[in-house]
Design a protein around this motif. Sequence first.
Motif, PDB file in Angstrom:
ATOM      1  N   SER A   1      69.581  67.451  -3.477  1.00 61.38           N
ATOM      2  CA  SER A   1      69.217  68.329  -2.470  1.00 61.38           C
ATOM      3  C   SER A   1      70.629  69.356  -1.881  1.00 61.38           C
ATOM      4  CB  SER A   1      68.512  67.457  -1.117  1.00 61.38           C
ATOM      5  OG  SER A   1      69.642  66.679  -0.508  1.00 61.38           O
TER       6      SER A   1
ATOM      7  N   SER B   1      73.089  71.575  -1.476  1.00 65.11           N
ATOM      8  CA  SER B   1      72.926  73.080  -1.450  1.00 65.11           C
ATOM      9  C   SER B   1      74.453  73.631  -2.044  1.00 65.11           C
ATOM     10  CB  SER B   1      72.905  73.602  -0.069  1.00 65.11           C
ATOM     11  OG  SER B   1      71.837  73.223   0.400  1.00 65.11           O
TER      12      SER B   1
ATOM     13  N   ALA C   1      74.979  78.599   0.810  1.00 66.38           N
ATOM     14  CA  ALA C   1      73.455  78.212   1.701  1.00 66.38           C
ATOM     15  C   ALA C   1      73.980  78.451   3.154  1.00 66.38           C
ATOM     16  CB  ALA C   1      73.035  76.864   1.728  1.00 66.38           C
ATOM     17  N   ASP C   2      72.894  78.551   4.097  1.00 68.98           N
ATOM     18  CA  ASP C   2      73.111  78.819   5.306  1.00 68.98           C
ATOM     19  C   ASP C   2      73.891  77.530   5.905  1.00 68.98           C
ATOM     20  OD1 ASP C   2      70.893  77.406   7.122  1.00 68.98           O
ATOM     21  OD2 ASP C   2      70.051  78.398   5.693  1.00 68.98           O
TER      22      ASP C   2
ATOM     23  N   HIS D   1      71.690  74.534   6.992  1.00 72.57           N
ATOM     24  CA  HIS D   1      71.098  73.913   6.017  1.00 72.57           C
ATOM     25  C   HIS D   1      72.364  72.742   5.413  1.00 72.57           C
ATOM     26  CE1 HIS D   1      68.255  72.833   2.768  1.00 72.57           C
ATOM     27  NE2 HIS D   1      69.310  73.044   1.949  1.00 72.57           N
TER      28      HIS D   1
ATOM     29  N   TRP E   1      72.557  68.517   5.586  1.00 83.05           N
ATOM     30  CA  TRP E   1      72.951  67.824   4.333  1.00 83.05           C
ATOM     31  C   TRP E   1      74.282  66.774   4.636  1.00 83.05           C
ATOM     32  CZ3 TRP E   1      77.219  66.868   1.035  1.00 83.05           C
ATOM     33  CH2 TRP E   1      76.664  66.234  -0.145  1.00 83.05           C
TER      34      TRP E   1
END
Length: 68
Positions: free
Chosen positions: A13, A15, A19-20, A23, A27
């Motif tokens: 997962s 990113s 990525a924003d 998010h 993580w």
Amino acid sequence: MNVLIEMTALSLSRSASCADSAHLAAWFEAKARLHGHLAVENGADRARERALAVQAREHSLRLLRAVA
């Protein structure tokens, strides 16, 4: 917590750096939880795991502050 499942989930997962922030923060918070769990288990790397958990949590908070 199954460590292998959690490590695999984190790996899959992860990113991209584009990525924003929210998010990415989520993580890093998941990473902090994993390292926090590893820190409380018996092991020679307890201090290192604790430090990684703190670093990941701080990074998550920095990302969230950038969103606000």
